[in-house]
Design a protein around this motif. Structure first.
Motif, short mmCIF file in Angstrom:
data_model
loop_
_atom_site.label_atom_id
_atom_site.label_comp_id
_atom_site.label_asym_id
_atom_site.label_seq_id
_atom_site.Cartn_x
_atom_site.Cartn_y
_atom_site.Cartn_z
N TYR A 1 0.84 -1.20 0.00
CA TYR A 1 0.00 0.00 0.00
C TYR A 1 0.87 1.24 0.00
N PRO B 1 0.16 4.97 0.57
CA PRO B 1 -0.85 5.97 0.91
C PRO B 1 -0.60 7.28 0.14
N THR C 1 0.24 10.23 1.12
CA THR C 1 1.58 10.73 1.45
C THR C 1 2.41 9.51 1.83
N PRO D 1 4.48 6.94 3.63
CA PRO D 1 4.68 6.85 5.08
C PRO D 1 6.15 6.70 5.44
N LEU D 2 6.89 7.79 5.47
CA LEU D 2 8.33 7.72 5.68
C LEU D 2 8.71 8.29 7.05
N TYR D 3 9.70 7.68 7.67
CA TYR D 3 10.25 8.21 8.92
C TYR D 3 11.46 9.06 8.57
N GLU E 1 17.76 1.37 5.73
CA GLU E 1 17.22 1.04 7.05
C GLU E 1 15.71 0.93 7.02
N TYR E 2 15.11 1.93 6.36
CA TYR E 2 13.65 2.01 6.30
C TYR E 2 13.07 0.80 5.56
N PHE F 1 13.29 -2.19 7.65
CA PHE F 1 12.26 -2.17 8.71
C PHE F 1 10.91 -2.60 8.15
N VAL F 2 10.53 -2.02 7.01
CA VAL F 2 9.24 -2.38 6.42
C VAL F 2 9.21 -3.87 6.05
N ARG G 1 10.79 -6.28 7.47
CA ARG G 1 10.60 -7.06 8.70
C ARG G 1 9.16 -7.02 9.14
N LEU G 2 8.56 -5.81 9.07
CA LEU G 2 7.15 -5.68 9.44
C LEU G 2 6.28 -6.63 8.62
N LYS G 3 6.66 -6.82 7.36
CA LYS G 3 5.86 -7.67 6.48
C LYS G 3 6.23 -9.13 6.64
N MET H 1 9.51 -10.51 6.57
CA MET H 1 10.74 -11.02 5.95
C MET H 1 11.89 -10.90 6.94
N GLN I 1 8.67 0.51 -0.74
CA GLN I 1 8.19 -0.15 0.47
C GLN I 1 6.90 -0.92 0.19
N ARG J 1 8.12 -11.41 17.90
CA ARG J 1 9.07 -10.90 16.94
C ARG J 1 8.65 -9.48 16.51
N ILE K 1 10.52 -5.82 16.70
CA ILE K 1 10.78 -4.98 15.51
C ILE K 1 10.35 -3.53 15.77
N GLY L 1 1.65 10.43 9.07
CA GLY L 1 0.91 9.48 8.25
C GLY L 1 1.53 8.09 8.26
N THR L 2 2.61 7.90 9.02
CA THR L 2 3.24 6.59 9.06
C THR L 2 2.39 5.58 9.80
N GLU M 1 -0.38 4.79 8.96
CA GLU M 1 -1.01 3.99 7.89
C GLU M 1 -0.15 2.79 7.52
N PRO N 1 1.06 -6.57 8.43
CA PRO N 1 0.51 -7.73 9.16
C PRO N 1 1.05 -7.83 10.59
#
Ligand SMILES: Nc1ncnc2c1ncn2[C@@H]1O[C@H](COP(=O)(O)OP(=O)(O)O)[C@@H](O)[C@H]1O
Ligand SMILES: [Mg+2]
Lengths: 334, 255
Positions: free
Chosen positions: A78, A80, A82, A84-86, A93-94, A97-98, A100-102, A104, A145, B2, B6, B96-97, B99, B105
């Motif tokens: 997705y 969005p 804007t 979604p960046l830190y 790095e970013y 991180f994404v 890992r969130l998903k 991987m 991402q 995990r 993270i 907006g992060t 989102e 997941p």
């Protein structure tokens, strides 16, 4: 791949999405088209499980967004409105991180980060801070991402908004290259974008579904009759535009011939066919048999803009026939 | 599990790449150092006087240095909590992060606990600075380490509760200054509630005083592990995290 039935979303006061239903087949790029405030972002947020719908059902990649949001989330990427960046993170790095969130990890993630960086043309900034990137790079990191975990479904909210023309072209190119492996929904309020990037289009206005069809069919449907531009050149003798026009008018199936201009012994005309008649072949033969050169013969596709205005009724305000007062007001508003 | 880690790592990363963490650590170290040397100086002076009067040295380091210092730390901590938690969710909403987090997941609760845990770890790092000072006491004095350890446990529990409340407040706005100010107000309230017990003995006053986070720290600072107080802090942590998760959910239904 995506099925939406009777989707409705009501915010406190506004009805943002009003009983929308559509389907998207696997591997397609679908344009989600509508003016600002039409409900595009809202619909996408529902499909990505960010917002719950007020009513209706949506199924993404075989899972219901309300029943099994985690399964849906695993299968979508997705972007969005804007990205979604830190700002305090570096690009690599970013993306890590994404990833890992998903879900991987390890060396496959590291390899994938390199891969999408190449693909989205952000490899040269991989150790830059996100907060320091230009708009074009930010958008591409946003895309990177979204595809990091190679999801079957991509949902992109106005992926080219705010980019310059060169970046827009690159982004469209990138999106087109993603089709096939991915099913893509992209929203936009810019019409040529849909014509250039998408195979199918879903048009919504004020929360309501206006039309859903292939881009090709939609153009034909709105056009009804064929319309072509033809340029004719005199071979030996000087060309008389009047003669040519008379000849063209006698071709069967032609309803109207409009003379446009004559330049250097070339004349061009706009020719419209009768309803449901194909005239290009007959036109070409008529020109050649009369001893002229056929320089150009191309269909003038009605732009989606015209179609869009026609379908959403905004055009009525400017139409020749005196419109009802109400329609004028609506036309101005939108 | 995990996913919690993270999120937690990402939060710690953003604390430590920005000046926030270093600013907090330095300020805390300075303020604590001031209290520390004050009380150690006072202790030495009193000790010296009693020796000169020919009396035995009756004071214990635990009672006269460590205990008041731990109480001080628990109050100073109140002022640092808002600065730790204010950005946790407010900034995600502003940028907006949120989102990204909400469409990945991972469960809401994993996001919440990850963020809260990062805040607790930052607070614990601040405590580590105080521990360095206490290490000197062990070098030159002869304090008992068990009450000290229990004191630290109390500090962490108390901070855990307030940090959970701060995390909750951070979900209510997209402006971290507002989140910080509101959290500070709540922390202050929870502290001064204790004062009503000073002049009022009615039941309502007792209830209010019970809700004050500071009163429950007394036992810990004395080096006593009182389950009632530990349960109180655990409940505050639970309540804070629970409210956060409700708030995140309603965020979706509302917005
Ligand atoms: N969080 C919200 N709260 C209330 N109304 C909203 C919210 N988000 C969008 N809307 C309203 O819903 C309608 C559709 O908005 P949106 O989905 O963002 O449209 P689009 O993306 O097509 O521009 C608009 O009228 C907008 O004002
Ligand atoms: Mg939008």
């Amino acid at each position: 791949m995506i099925t939406v039935k009777g989707l409705t979303k009501r915010y406190a006061r506004t009805l943002a999405v009003d009983h929308i239903s559509f389907e998207v087949q696997k591997g397609q790029i679908v344009g989600f088209l509508g003016p600002n405030g039409a409900g595009k972002t809202t619909t996408m947020r529902i499909l990505t499980c960010f917002l719950p719908p007020t009513d209706g059902a949506s199924n993404v990649a075989g899972f219901d967004v309300l029943e099994q949001p985690l399964e849906v989330k695993k299968r979508i990427g997705y972007l969005p409105e804007t990205p979604p960046l830190y700002p305090e993170m570096e690009v690599r790095e970013y993306l890590t991180f994404v990833g890992r969130l998903k879900g991987m990890s390890g060396s496959s993630l590291a390899a994938r980060v390199g891969e999408v960086s190449e693909r989205c043309a952000i490899a040269d900034v991989s150790s830059k801070l996100l907060g320091k990137l230009s708009k074009g790079y930010r958008q591409r990191v946003g895309l990177a991402q979204a595809i990091i975990h190679n999801p079957p479904v991509l949902i992109l909210d106005e992926p080219t908004a705010g980019l310059d023309p060169k970046q827009i072209n690159e982004t469209r190119e990138l999106i087109r290259s993603l089709a096939g492996d991915h099913t893509i929904i992209l929203s936009t309020h810019i019409l040529p974008e849909v014509e250039q990037t998408c195979q199918q289009v879903i048009i919504i206005n004020k929360g309501k579904l206006v039309a859903t069809d292939s881009v090709h069919n939609l153009q034909n449907r709105a056009r009804g009759a064929e319309s072509v531009v033809i340029e004719v050149e005199g071979r030996d003798s000087a060309l008389d535009a009047k003669t040519v026009q008379h000849r063209l008018e006698t071709v069967s199936g032609v309803s109207r011939v409009v003379f446009k201009e004559t330049l250097n012994n070339r004349s061009s005309f706009e020719v419209e066919s009768l309803q449901d008649r194909s005239i290009r072949g007959d036109l070409a033969r008529a020109v050649v048999e009369s001893g002229w050169n056929l320089n150009e013969l191309r269909p003038t596709a009605m732009s989606l803009e015209e179609i869009f205005l026609q379908l959403t009724g905004a055009e009525q305000a400017g139409a020749a026939a005196p419109p009802p007062v109400e329609a004028v007001a609506q036309g101005r508003e939108s | 599990m995990r996913n919690i880690w993270i999120i937690c790592r990402k939060e710690l990363h953003s604390y430590f790449v920005s000046p926030v963490a270093y600013l907090l650590l330095t300020m805390f170290a300075l303020i604590f150092g001031f209290f520390y040397w004050n009380s150690v100086g006072y202790f030495n002076q009193v000790g010296l006087e009693s020796q000169m009067r020919g009396q035995a040295f009756p004071m214990s380091v635990n009672e006269y240095v460590i205990r008041p210092l731990l109480s001080n730390v628990s109050v100073i901590g109140l002022f640092f909590i808002p600065m730790i938690t204010m950005r946790l969710f407010a900034e995600e909403k502003r940028m907006g992060t949120i989102e990204l987090l909400a469409t990945s997941p991972v469960r809401d609760l994993e996001v919440i606990i990850g963020k809260w845990l990062a805040a607790v770890i930052l607070y614990a790092t601040m405590m580590l600075f105080t521990a360095i000072n206490f290490a000197f006491l062990f070098r030159y004095g002869n304090p008992d380490w068990k009450p000290l350890a229990i004191g630290y446990l109390g500090l962490l529990l108390q901070a855990g509760g307030l940090l959970a409340i701060g995390t909750f407040i951070s979900t209510l706005t997209r402006n971290q200054i507002i989140a910080g100010a509101a959290t500070f107000g709540v922390c202050l309230m929870l502290w001064v509630l204790e004062w009503v017990a000073g002049y009022e003995t009615a039941t309502w006053a007792k209830v209010l005083a019970y809700m004050s986070v500071i009163t429950h720290f007394d036992s810990f600072s004395k080096g006593v592990l009182d389950t009632k107080d530990a349960i109180f802090y655990a409940s505050v942590i639970f309540l804070g995290l629970f409210l956060t998760s409700r708030s995140m959910e309603s965020l979706r239904w509302r917005s």
